[in-house]
Design an enzyme around this catalytic site. Sequence first.
Site, short mmCIF file in Angstrom:
data_model
loop_
_atom_site.label_atom_id
_atom_site.label_comp_id
_atom_site.label_asym_id
_atom_site.label_seq_id
_atom_site.Cartn_x
_atom_site.Cartn_y
_atom_site.Cartn_z
N ASN A 47 0.84 -1.21 0.00
CA ASN A 47 0.00 0.00 0.00
C ASN A 47 0.87 1.26 0.00
OD1 ASN A 47 -2.44 1.28 -0.13
ND2 ASN A 47 -3.14 0.69 1.92
N HIS A 88 -7.64 3.12 9.47
CA HIS A 88 -8.25 1.87 9.02
C HIS A 88 -9.58 1.59 9.73
CE1 HIS A 88 -4.35 0.88 7.14
NE2 HIS A 88 -5.06 0.06 6.39
#
Length: 484
Positions: free
Chosen positions: A331, A364
């Site tokens: 990522n 997240h």
Amino acid sequence: MSIDDVIYVISLLACIGAGNYVRKVRDESQRKMMSTALGVLVVVIVSGLHSLHCIASLALGTASVLLVHPSKCHLVTFGIMFGYLVFFRLFDFYWSIPGHTNMIQMILTLKVSGIAFEKTAAWKRIREKDEQEKNEQRDVNSESPIEITDYDLELQQLSAAEIVHYSFNYIGVLTGPYYRYRTYRDYFEMPFKTHAPSVGATIEKFKCAAFYCALYLATNYVWPLDYALSDEFYNDRSFIYRLLYVWPTFFTFRARIYTGLTLSECVCTMAGFGAYPDDADANAGEGPRKRYQHLKRDADKHTYNFTTIVNTRVMDVERCWTFREGMKHWNVCVQYWLAVNVYKLFPSKKYRTGATLLCSAYWHGFRPGHYFCIMGAPFYVSLEDMWHKLVRKDATGPGRTVIDVLFWIFKWFAFSYLGVAFLLSSFGNIWRFYSSVYHIGYISWAAMIGLGFFLTNQRKAAERLRQKCAAGDTAVPVENKKMQ
């Protein structure tokens, strides 16, 4: 596949298909309006009324970017966008929000706060340039001249419409990748998209996505995560089976993530978005690191790449030897955002790594699994670094190869052991699983850290003794010479 996964894949495929048409639109203003309209349509289709969250947070963030003084707008906007995630997820707790809306909100948070950070950084450069010019007029010695670009000046003149266009651009609106406002601007002002190998790059990435999807479907069928939540898993399966189950479970998770991230890259490549000449030295998330504006004069003579929009370097993640290296390749666009806007700007160097990981976990979500997984990473990395210095750093030949393979195996065990917490999500599920394997991961890592400290101290003591003996051997001939 769940219904959410089906909607997600269909939306991405539709965006990929739209890219071939959007890329060919000649009028740049028309292309921009079309890209924004498609983005809004995708948000409304997958979110329904919950898309109001995206609109509300964008309105608040935009007002902060435009109305707060540039010296503080990055902090205020960061607080507003990340603060809105609290309200958003509390709302989700009582009224279930589609998972795709959560992803849209996450990317929107990075984009709006990211453009505020860019505006503040540009304002500081402009102010330093002004101070430098004043010093030169007073004949005061100054450092090398500060360069101000047109982009720095443009950031100070941002409009609400531009921020909305950037935030709701259909390219990346659903699941990323994160890209800077400069990358978005270049898409409409530079001719690179016309000459980049968009179709060829998309086909190659689509082949990879299909392969990852096949792996995901196959492994999820054989080793479903739901089985790790069943009573049969804990009552009828052995300790070894439960411990080893983290490997296929995390493999399935990786295949699923690779599929989504690669398809999101296809959305970019098909539209020609994020294409830059090789000479521009583009970096994932950041874009060009060298001057590139002059390259548009002979744009047809260059070779191009889409490095700017690469989400995850899949093969590097899989093949690298260590956990630390694997994190760097995972990522990468989001990691760029975290590195530039949190890690480098955090006032305390001692705590900035922890602050960056905490920000990542918060971004997240609020589930315990996010914190078990992400905040557990530095614990293993410190262990890995210690043993790298002890046994791997100076190893050569076949011995180094064996050590590399062992590090690779331990890397994937660590990823899988921490990753299963991310997947199990709730504290009850996490604790039940870790208890069933006697918390062997954390206990063994703590033991290895303790042993590592002991061996490191032993090595330092031996080195000090060696240096002392060497100094003594040097002193003896000197004394003998004086006696003679």
